[in-house]
Structure formats: structure tokens, C-alpha cells
Design an enzyme around this catalytic site. Structure first.
Site, PDB file in Angstrom:
ATOM      1  N   GLU A  13     -25.883 -12.240  29.726  1.00 53.36           N
ATOM      2  CA  GLU A  13     -24.926 -11.245  29.202  1.00 53.36           C
ATOM      3  C   GLU A  13     -25.664  -9.942  28.934  1.00 53.36           C
ATOM      4  O   GLU A  13     -26.822  -9.973  28.523  1.00 53.36           O
ATOM      5  CB  GLU A  13     -24.369 -11.687  27.827  1.00 53.36           C
ATOM      6  CG  GLU A  13     -23.742 -13.017  27.774  1.00 53.36           C
ATOM      7  CD  GLU A  13     -23.601 -13.513  26.310  1.00 53.36           C
ATOM      8  OE1 GLU A  13     -23.765 -12.704  25.369  1.00 53.36           O
ATOM      9  OE2 GLU A  13     -23.345 -14.711  26.143  1.00 53.36           O
ATOM     10  N   LYS A  40     -27.173  -6.987  26.942  1.00 49.21           N
ATOM     11  CA  LYS A  40     -27.585  -6.877  25.540  1.00 49.21           C
ATOM     12  C   LYS A  40     -27.103  -5.518  25.032  1.00 49.21           C
ATOM     13  O   LYS A  40     -27.638  -4.468  25.405  1.00 49.21           O
ATOM     14  CB  LYS A  40     -29.107  -6.999  25.434  1.00 49.21           C
ATOM     15  CG  LYS A  40     -29.614  -6.996  24.001  1.00 49.21           C
ATOM     16  CD  LYS A  40     -31.099  -7.348  23.982  1.00 49.21           C
ATOM     17  CE  LYS A  40     -31.681  -7.410  22.591  1.00 49.21           C
ATOM     18  NZ  LYS A  40     -31.370  -6.317  21.698  1.00 49.21           N
ATOM     19  N   CYS A  96     -45.748  33.517   5.899  1.00 44.92           N
ATOM     20  CA  CYS A  96     -45.035  32.954   7.038  1.00 44.92           C
ATOM     21  C   CYS A  96     -43.584  32.632   6.654  1.00 44.92           C
ATOM     22  O   CYS A  96     -43.349  31.852   5.737  1.00 44.92           O
ATOM     23  CB  CYS A  96     -45.752  31.684   7.494  1.00 44.92           C
ATOM     24  SG  CYS A  96     -44.996  30.964   8.933  1.00 44.92           S
ATOM     25  N   ASP A  99     -26.519  -2.349  22.853  1.00 44.39           N
ATOM     26  CA  ASP A  99     -27.381  -1.620  21.925  1.00 44.39           C
ATOM     27  C   ASP A  99     -26.522  -1.002  20.822  1.00 44.39           C
ATOM     28  O   ASP A  99     -26.145   0.165  20.869  1.00 44.39           O
ATOM     29  CB  ASP A  99     -28.127  -0.521  22.685  1.00 44.39           C
ATOM     30  CG  ASP A  99     -29.353  -0.058  21.922  1.00 44.39           C
ATOM     31  OD1 ASP A  99     -29.651  -0.629  20.857  1.00 44.39           O
ATOM     32  OD2 ASP A  99     -30.012   0.889  22.395  1.00 44.39           O
ATOM     33  N   CYS A 101     -49.744  31.951  14.748  1.00 45.93           N
ATOM     34  CA  CYS A 101     -48.440  31.394  14.405  1.00 45.93           C
ATOM     35  C   CYS A 101     -47.341  32.272  14.996  1.00 45.93           C
ATOM     36  O   CYS A 101     -47.355  33.489  14.797  1.00 45.93           O
ATOM     37  CB  CYS A 101     -48.309  31.324  12.884  1.00 45.93           C
ATOM     38  SG  CYS A 101     -46.637  30.996  12.335  1.00 45.93           S
ATOM     39  N   CYS A 137     -50.437  26.848  10.688  1.00 48.16           N
ATOM     40  CA  CYS A 137     -50.472  28.273  10.382  1.00 48.16           C
ATOM     41  C   CYS A 137     -51.194  28.449   9.043  1.00 48.16           C
ATOM     42  O   CYS A 137     -50.935  27.713   8.098  1.00 48.16           O
ATOM     43  CB  CYS A 137     -49.036  28.777  10.301  1.00 48.16           C
ATOM     44  SG  CYS A 137     -48.902  30.379   9.528  1.00 48.16           S
ATOM     45  N   TYR A 155     -20.225 -12.398  20.813  1.00 47.53           N
ATOM     46  CA  TYR A 155     -21.105 -13.120  21.735  1.00 47.53           C
ATOM     47  C   TYR A 155     -21.744 -14.396  21.189  1.00 47.53           C
ATOM     48  O   TYR A 155     -22.495 -15.057  21.887  1.00 47.53           O
ATOM     49  CB  TYR A 155     -22.207 -12.212  22.279  1.00 47.53           C
ATOM     50  CG  TYR A 155     -22.972 -11.422  21.227  1.00 47.53           C
ATOM     51  CD1 TYR A 155     -23.722 -12.053  20.248  1.00 47.53           C
ATOM     52  CD2 TYR A 155     -22.947 -10.032  21.255  1.00 47.53           C
ATOM     53  CE1 TYR A 155     -24.419 -11.328  19.304  1.00 47.53           C
ATOM     54  CE2 TYR A 155     -23.656  -9.291  20.311  1.00 47.53           C
ATOM     55  CZ  TYR A 155     -24.386  -9.944  19.330  1.00 47.53           C
ATOM     56  OH  TYR A 155     -25.075  -9.226  18.400  1.00 47.53           O
ATOM     57  N   CYS A 177     -45.353  34.306  12.132  1.00 49.53           N
ATOM     58  CA  CYS A 177     -45.884  35.370  11.275  1.00 49.53           C
ATOM     59  C   CYS A 177     -47.148  36.015  11.826  1.00 49.53           C
ATOM     60  O   CYS A 177     -47.650  36.971  11.257  1.00 49.53           O
ATOM     61  CB  CYS A 177     -46.162  34.821   9.872  1.00 49.53           C
ATOM     62  SG  CYS A 177     -47.581  33.712   9.809  1.00 49.53           S
ATOM     63  N   LYS A 199     -35.649  -7.254  28.318  1.00 52.20           N
ATOM     64  CA  LYS A 199     -35.397  -5.834  28.056  1.00 52.20           C
ATOM     65  C   LYS A 199     -35.582  -4.989  29.316  1.00 52.20           C
ATOM     66  O   LYS A 199     -36.376  -5.320  30.191  1.00 52.20           O
ATOM     67  CB  LYS A 199     -36.365  -5.329  26.968  1.00 52.20           C
ATOM     68  CG  LYS A 199     -36.315  -6.101  25.655  1.00 52.20           C
ATOM     69  CD  LYS A 199     -35.072  -5.807  24.859  1.00 52.20           C
ATOM     70  CE  LYS A 199     -35.203  -4.537  24.062  1.00 52.20           C
ATOM     71  NZ  LYS A 199     -35.857  -4.708  22.774  1.00 52.20           N
ATOM     72  N   TYR A 217     -37.166  -2.020  -3.429  1.00 52.38           N
ATOM     73  CA  TYR A 217     -36.687  -0.689  -3.079  1.00 52.38           C
ATOM     74  C   TYR A 217     -36.171   0.044  -4.325  1.00 52.38           C
ATOM     75  O   TYR A 217     -36.495   1.206  -4.558  1.00 52.38           O
ATOM     76  CB  TYR A 217     -35.590  -0.794  -2.031  1.00 52.38           C
ATOM     77  CG  TYR A 217     -35.061   0.551  -1.567  1.00 52.38           C
ATOM     78  CD1 TYR A 217     -35.726   1.282  -0.588  1.00 52.38           C
ATOM     79  CD2 TYR A 217     -33.898   1.091  -2.112  1.00 52.38           C
ATOM     80  CE1 TYR A 217     -35.259   2.515  -0.164  1.00 52.38           C
ATOM     81  CE2 TYR A 217     -33.426   2.324  -1.702  1.00 52.38           C
ATOM     82  CZ  TYR A 217     -34.106   3.028  -0.722  1.00 52.38           C
ATOM     83  OH  TYR A 217     -33.634   4.255  -0.318  1.00 52.38           O
TER      84      TYR A 217
HETATM   85  S1  IVH Z   1     -27.155 -13.437  20.837  1.00 51.47           S
HETATM   86  C1  IVH Z   1     -29.324 -16.173  17.622  1.00 51.47           C
HETATM   87  N1  IVH Z   1     -26.081 -11.819  22.568  1.00 51.47           N
HETATM   88  O1  IVH Z   1     -29.639  -8.283  20.017  1.00 51.47           O
HETATM   89  C2  IVH Z   1     -29.206 -14.983  18.460  1.00 51.47           C
HETATM   90  N2  IVH Z   1     -27.359 -10.870  20.826  1.00 51.47           N
HETATM   91  O2  IVH Z   1     -32.518  -8.402  19.641  1.00 51.47           O
HETATM   92  C3  IVH Z   1     -27.848 -14.416  18.502  1.00 51.47           C
HETATM   93  N3  IVH Z   1     -27.428  -8.420  20.860  1.00 51.47           N
HETATM   94  O3  IVH Z   1     -29.557  -9.314  16.676  1.00 51.47           O
HETATM   95  C4  IVH Z   1     -27.799 -13.152  19.258  1.00 51.47           C
HETATM   96  N4  IVH Z   1     -26.164  -8.146  22.624  1.00 51.47           N
HETATM   97  O4  IVH Z   1     -27.692  -7.784  17.517  1.00 51.47           O
HETATM   98  C5  IVH Z   1     -26.835 -11.920  21.478  1.00 51.47           C
HETATM   99  N5  IVH Z   1     -25.026 -10.513  24.166  1.00 51.47           N
HETATM  100  C6  IVH Z   1     -25.782 -10.616  23.077  1.00 51.47           C
HETATM  101  C7  IVH Z   1     -26.282  -9.481  22.419  1.00 51.47           C
HETATM  102  C8  IVH Z   1     -27.083  -9.657  21.292  1.00 51.47           C
HETATM  103  C9  IVH Z   1     -26.847  -7.547  21.693  1.00 51.47           C
HETATM  104  C10 IVH Z   1     -28.287  -8.054  19.725  1.00 51.47           C
HETATM  105  C11 IVH Z   1     -28.017  -8.789  18.450  1.00 51.47           C
HETATM  106  C12 IVH Z   1     -29.333  -9.396  18.058  1.00 51.47           C
HETATM  107  C13 IVH Z   1     -30.292  -8.551  18.820  1.00 51.47           C
HETATM  108  C14 IVH Z   1     -31.612  -9.262  19.060  1.00 51.47           C
END
Ligand code: IVH
Length: 710
Positions: free
Chosen positions: A126, A128, A454, A130, A430, A448, A240, A433, A336, A37
Site C-alpha cells: 500500500e 505510505k 546593522c 505522508d 554585510c 556581521c 489502513y 550595513c 521508502k 516538558y
Molecule cells: S501500517 C503497526 N500503513 O507510517 C503499523 N502505516 O512510519 C501500523 N503510514 O505510524 C501502520 N501509510 O502513520 C501503515 N498504508 C499505511 C501507512 C502507514 C502511512 C504511517 C503511519 C505509521 C508510519 C510509520
């Protein structure tokens, strides 16, 4: 290296840097290592030093890699190597993927399951989160390091930032079970949706760009070298998972701290770390799926974004036996959610014109709440996309918000279409213009063709015009162009050469003194003599780099001859077209762009106006288009025209060889009469001079060229 190659390699570099930045900052998933990079950035900076204006033209303002202060600063974070890599998770989407996960775990552990087929496979499910994953290192219960995931092996040191997050304890509690000497704890930093919306509101008020979604807001807030910025953002955290565990001698402890993940989550909580309360200990696949569907339907009320449910094998001894495949543990699966959708009305389709003239359709939607975020616009990409989905104004549409992707229209709900709704017709002009918009060979994008007139493209074009490889006016930096343009001092390239007449206005501008104004004006004066090839290049015709401009200059020798030939080449059966594509290196795509540029009357008018201000070297600028009916004629313009200003019309007539004068006399051949024409029209009538309406005049400027289908 020729200059055109130069431009090409700069474009290539810029694209690589942009892709790397996008992967790094937006997706938290770098596509190259730092050394690579840095090499790209240094290469860009070298080019930028040598070709500042070309650099500015290639990278629109704010996208210039050297100008992205925030990004550069973020790259300045110290690196932190994870003791144990931070891996990602395998993804599943359908219920069948969950069945496959259960089966693969059982197969892997068949020694135990064969011996006891009724053995329960406990799974902790659990949400996930975001957000932005983070690894916290506690030594003797004290937070001593914090790092982003980075490439999984090495992340960025964000300890100072994490110390400002209220959810992250600087010191673990010693609740019954003391923390080990050293432990890496993994979790997610995230933003509440309400906080994200409030943050964006205040950014709008401050004129700052908004964050695309709560995850970007979290990442952008954590990656701040000035951690007082992080402190001012209401970031949250859920723990987690565990990473490395070591004893006081730095030796890895492999015996799990608790027999199960479920108990470990409890322990994390006792130590004072926030753990998501929605976790569930499931005993079979049905319970897992029921939990998933329950969470999916509840998620819009959670107050933070989640993008799935993570399943983890509960027993740590089994986790250890299952171990890791290439990039993810065998003992976990991320199930997901489908992207969130909603139904709303398409109120209108607006067209945005980009700095390079691309026309982008945007869906203006009846605002709708999708997963806690109000969506009122969606990208429609291009005309093909609208046609393929048969999207019509007034339709009910299904809209989807998926991660950081701009909301999309998934499909039209045809059953709800009001009868007789007409199909959408993409504009052929356009909206900024009025110039013709056309597609490039094979491309989906409409562009355009009025590059020089423009307003959406003007600053970009002016910048290119004065660039070092163009007309080369040094004191005319991008900022000046932008300011002059905004204040109406310059609209077209010719205006630059008329700035001398506005010296007083320039002198009154902030930051301008007598010396700087005179320097600029004298610099401009020195550039009134322009080599033909530079001139052609400076016009900014699509695909015409320096090398092609040189070819054209050599081949046609004279600008008006070139223009005349390009007008004739609108007919692909003409000799002019055959001649054009016969030039080595000029293919049909470049030919089409050249022809389109000259076919646009606005462009010709601007060029003609410009030719009144400068002299071309290596070409006879004063030569006329011999077959134009206006060639050699004396003309007067009076009244207001509809399609162009009188100045543009005058320039256009001159470009065809006419002489334009102010007053009507017996020597006048044509008087072009617009709205509210006064005494000049009467005088022309009295002298029996041919009177032309605007459209008749325009037809004459085009007519000497054969129309393509004649
Ligand atoms: S466990 C070895 N638990 O999802 C794996 N990950 O797509 C350890 N994430 O990089 C991850 N919620 O950033 C785990 N309850 C959860 C999570 C979680 C969100 C994220 C985490 C991971 C990504 C994978």
C-alpha cells in the site's frame, strides 16, 4: 548563580524547549514526556518573569516558548491512552532490504515454509501516506474517540476535530458484517497537494506563515483547540490498520475479524471508511518490487504526498505469530522512496542577515516543480557548503525535496556549466550595513560585526541595550523599540537619549499620552549615568555576558582605555593582546570577538555618539586616545561623506579625542571634505588648513593602531 550563568541556563532551557517542540509538532515524535516538558516550561516562565528583556533577547520574537500561543494551546489537548499501542514501521531503502524482509519472515515462519517450500508468502503493498496518523475508536459502530499517535501509548484527544472531517464517518455502515462492539481503526489524515498550495496562498494573503509541506498543514489543521478551524480545512483520511478489538464486556477479541489483511481492507471500505485504491495483493518479491517502482514513477501525479510503500504480511494468523519487535511489527516493512529531485538553474545567491548577525546564503532558483511543490529557493547553509560543492551562480543544480526538510542542492551538474563561470565569492561585508563580516573561531558561519548599526540586528541590539542587566530602561519594551525603529525615531542607542527632543512626535503616536511619554522620558533621563560594566554588557558584543563585562570593567577601568587597547590588540603580537588573553576567563575566542567589535569603525562611531549622551561611572569617559593623530585636534566636517553620516564621523573623531566644531577658523587643525562641500572648504584652503578626504580621515582613525601584519 551569577547572571552570566543565568543567561547560559536560559539559553540551555530555550534550546531544550525548542528541540522538544520541534520533535513534537514538526516530527510527531516527542523526545520527552509531558511532565518533563511542563517542568522545562515552568522553569522558563520563572526566568522570564525575573529577566523579561534577557528572555526576549534569547528567544527571538515568535520563538519565545511562552509566546507560542498555538503551541501552548495544542499542549492543552486532553490525553488519550491507546488500548493497543500505535507502533511505527521498520524502514527499508534498497531492493536488498526487501529481500532481507522476505527472508526474515520466512525464517521466522520456517515451521510452515520448511514443510512446504512452495508456500506463497502473500504481501499486501500500500502507498505510505505522508500525513498524520490517527486512531479512531468506534463503539457500537459509533465514533466515540479519536487520538493522534503521540508517543505511541498516549496521544491527544482530537475527536471534536475528526468529527469535522468529511472522510471520517461518525457512524460505520452495517454492510453485511457488523462492526464489533469496540474497534480501534488506524489511518492517516492528510492534505491534497492542491489544497495545501491553496491554503498557503490564502495564508500569504492574510500575512500568516506558510506551512512547510502538506504533512505539516495536516498536523497544524488537526491540532486546533478551536475545531471550527479544522472544519474549514479540507482534510482527507485513509484507513489502513486495526488496533484493539473488544466485545461488549470490554474483553479483547484476539481472533482476527477476517483471515487476511486484504479482506480486512475490504471490510473497512464496506463500513464506509476510505481505503487507498492503489493497494495491491502481491504473491512474491518480484511483484512487490514492480509495484514499488511503478508507484514511485506515478507518485508525482497522485495529488498527495507519499513517502514509500508499506508491505504487510497478508495472513493475520502469520501476523500474530510474527508479532512485534521493540518498536515495530515483524510483519511489515516501510520501503521508502529516495527524496524527489529535479534539475534547475541557480539564478543568484542572496544573503540573509539574521537577528544575531549570521549571514545565511540562499539559492535563488529558476522555479521548478518537484513532486507537486514549486521550489524556487534552497538553503546553502554557509560558505563552506558552497565551496565544498563548488556551487557557482549560473550553474545547473540538482535540487532535492525530502519530507519537511527545506529543499537542498544535492550537487552541481558540472557537465552543464557554462565555460568561464567564476567561483562564488562569499561577501566579506554585510549586505545590510556594509560592516565587515567574519567567522567566529572554528565556526562555519559568517557574522556581521556591525551589531550596533546593522538594521537586521538593530532591534535585537537595542532591546539588549535597554535590558534590565544593560542600561535598564524599563518603559522601553520590545514592541516600543520595534515601532520606534520602524518609524525612524531610534536607530542607534544614542537616539534613545535624544528622544526628549522629539517629545511632540511621541505625543502624536497612537497609544501615547502626555503621562506615558513623560514617564518614558524621565526614565531615560535617569539612566544617563551608566556603570561601566553595564555599559560594556549593553553593547551586545558577542560572547560578552555580564561576568565578562565586569572583568573588563575592572581590568581596564575606563572605556576609552578599553577601546584603545582592543584596537591595539588587533595585532596578536602586541602587548595589548597579551594583556587581554592573560585575563582569567578570556580566551582567544572571546578576545577575537572583542577585537572585531572595536575594529569596526561603524561600531566605534555609534559608541562615541552614545558617549556624547551618557556618562559612565567608574570610568573617565572623556579620556582621549593619546596616540591617535586626532587627539587634541580641532576639526570641521563639511559636505556629504560616503561611508558614514556626518554625525557618525563626528562621533568617531570625538572618540579619538578630537574636538569637532561647526565653523572653520584659524584654530581649526583639520577640515574633512566630503561631496558637494561649499564655502567651508574654500575658507579652509584660504587659511591653509589641512584638508582631509574621507578615506584619509578614516585612515587616521585607524592608523594609531598597528595593523596585524606590520
Ligand atoms: S501500517 C503497526 N500503513 O507510517 C503499523 N502505516 O512510519 C501500523 N503510514 O505510524 C501502520 N501509510 O502513520 C501503515 N498504508 C499505511 C501507512 C502507514 C502511512 C504511517 C503511519 C505509521 C508510519 C510509520
Amino acid at each position: 548563580m551569577t547572571s552570566e550563568n543565568h543567561e547560559e541556563s536560559m539559553r540551555h532551557l530555550a534550546a531544550q524547549i525548542a528541540a522538544a517542540d520541534m520533535a513534537y509538532y514538526q516530527h510527531d515524535a516527542p523526545i520527552m514526556d509531558d511532565a518533563e516538558y511542563d517542568r522545562l516550561r515552568q522553569a522558563w516562565q520563572r526566568h522570564e518573569r525575573d529577566h523579561p528583556l534577557l528572555a526576549a533577547a534569547i528567544m527571538p520574537e515568535g520563538e519565545n516558548p511562552s509566546a507560542r500561543i498555538g503551541a501552548v494551546a495544542a499542549r492543552g489537548f486532553k490525553k488519550k491512552t491507546h488500548r493497543q499501542p500505535m507502533l511505527s514501521l521498520d524502514n527499508g531503502f534498497a531492493d536488498g532490504d526487501v529481500a532481507a524482509f522476505f527472508k526474515s519472515v520466512r525464517d521466522y515462519l520456517r515451521r510452515d515454509f520448511a514443510a512446504d517450500p512452495d508456500l506463497a508468502l502473500e504481501i499486501v503493498a500500500e502507498p505510505k501516506i505522508d500525513g498524520l496518523s490517527c486512531s479512531l475508536t468506534y463503539a457500537n459502530g459509533q465514533l466515540v474517540a479519536a487520538a493522534t499517535r503521540g508517543d505511541g501509548q498516549i496521544g491527544e484527544d482530537i475527536l471534536a476535530n475528526c468529527l469535522t472531517i468529511a472522510d471520517i464517518p461518525p457512524q460505520l455502515h452495517n454492510a453485511g458484517t457488523p462492526p464489533p462492539d469496540l474497534i480501534e481503526i488506524r489511518g492517516e489524515i492528510y492534505f491534497l497537494i492542491a489544497d495545501f498550495l491553496a491554503l498557503n496562498q490564502s495564508r500569504i494573503a492574510a500575512g500568516e506563515p506558510q506551512f512547510a509541506n502538506p504533512r505539516n498543514a495536516a498536523a497544524g489543521s488537526v491540532r486546533q483547540l478551536d475545531c471550527s478551524v479544522t472544519a474549514a480545512r479540507p482534510l482527507k483520511f485513509f484507513a489502513y490498520a486495526v488496533g484493539a478489538v473488544e466485545d461488549k464486556n470490554g474483553k479483547a477479541i484476539t481472533v482476527p475479524l477476517t483471515p487476511t489483511h486484504w479482506q480486512f481492507l475490504d471490510l473497512l471500505q464496506k463500513w464506509g471508511l476510505p481505503v487507498n485504491p492503489l493497494k495491491k495483493l502481491c504473491h512474491n518479491e518480484d511483484q512487490v518490487l514492480a509495484f514499488y517502482h511503478q508507484i514511485d514513477s506515478d507518485r508525482k501525479n497522485l495529488g498527495y504526498d507519499i513517502d514509500g510503500v508499506v508491505y504487510k504480511v497478508n495472513r493475520f494468523d502469520w501476523q500474530q505469530r510474527l508479532g512485534f519487535a521493540a518498536r515495530a511489527p515483524r510483519w511489515a516493512l516501510a520501503h521508502k522512496f529516495a527524496a524527489e529531485q529535479g534539475e534547475t538553474t541557480l539564478n543568484a545567491i542572496s544573503i540573509q542577515v539574521g537577528r544575531t548577525g549570521a549571514l545565511t546564503p540562499v539559492a535563488e532558483l529558476q522555479p521548478i516543480n518537484i513532486g507537486g511543490v514549486i521550489v524556487s529557493r534552497a538553503s546553502l547553509h554557509n560558505p563552506d557548503e558552497i565551496a565544498r560543492k563548488d556551487i557557482r551562480v549560473g550553474d545547473t543544480v540538482r535540487v532535492q525535496r525530502a519530507g519537511d526538510v527545506i529543499p537542498q542542492i544535492v550537487r552541481v551538474v558540472v557537465e552543464k556549466r557554462i565555460a568561464n563561470t567564476p567561483p562564488y565569492e562569499f561577501p566579506s561585508l554585510c549586505p545590510e550595513c556594509g560592516s565587515e563580516a567574519r567567522r567566529e573561531g572554528g565556526e562555519a558561519v559568517m557574522r556581521c560585526t556591525g551589531g550596533l548599526v546593522c538594521p537586521a540586528q538593530a532591534v535585537e541590539r537595542l532591546r539588549h541595550f535597554v535590558s534590565r542587566d544593560g542600561v535598564n530602561i524599563e518603559g522601553m519594551g520590545e514592541k516600543h523599540i520595534q515601532n520606534f525603529y520602524q518609524d525612524g525615531l531610534i536607530r542607534t542607542p544614542a537616539d534613545i537619549f535624544r528622544l526628549a527632543r522629539r517629545r511632540d512626535e511621541l505625543l502624536q503616536r497612537e497609544g501615547w499620552g502626555q503621562k506615558s511619554v513623560d514617564n518614558l522620558l524621565s526614565e531615560i533621563e535617569q539612566r544617563r549615568l551608566v556603570p561601566l560594566d553595564r555599559f560594556i554588557y549593553a553593547l551586545g558584543i558577542r560572547q560578552i555576558g555580564q561576568a565578562t563585562a565586569k572583568l573588563l570593567s575592572h581590568h581596564y577601568g575606563d572605556f576609552l582605555h578599553l577601546q584603545n587597547e582592543m584596537l591595539a590588540a588587533a595585532n596578536v603580537d602586541s602587548d595589548a593582546y597579551a594583556n587581554l588573553v592573560r585575563i582569567n576567563q578570556i580566551g582567544t575566542a572571546i578576545a577575537a570577538d572583542l577585537v572585531a567589535f572595536f575594529a569596526e569603525p561603524h561600531n566605534r562611531a555609534v559608541v562615541a555618539d552614545l558617549l556624547g549622551e551618557i556618562n559612565l561611572v567608574g570610568g573617565a569617559a572623556a579620556a582621549v586616545i593619546s596616540d591617535s593623530p586626532l587627539a587634541g585636534k580641532t576639526m570641521v566636517f563639511t559636505g556629504e561623506l560616503d561611508k558614514m553620516t556626518r554625525r557618525e564621523a563626528k562621533a568617531l573623531a570625538e572618540s579619538q579625542g578630537a574636538k569637532v566644531v561647526d565653523s572653520v577658523s584659524k584654530n581649526t587643525d583639520y577640515v574633512v571634505v566630503g561631496r558637494d562641500a561649499g564655502s567651508k572648504a574654500e575658507k579652509a584652503a584660504a587659511l591653509h588648513i589641512k584638508i582631509l578626504r574621507e578615506d584619509e580621515f578614516l585612515a587616521m582613525t585607524n592608523n594609531h593602531v598597528q595593523a596585524p601584519n606590520d
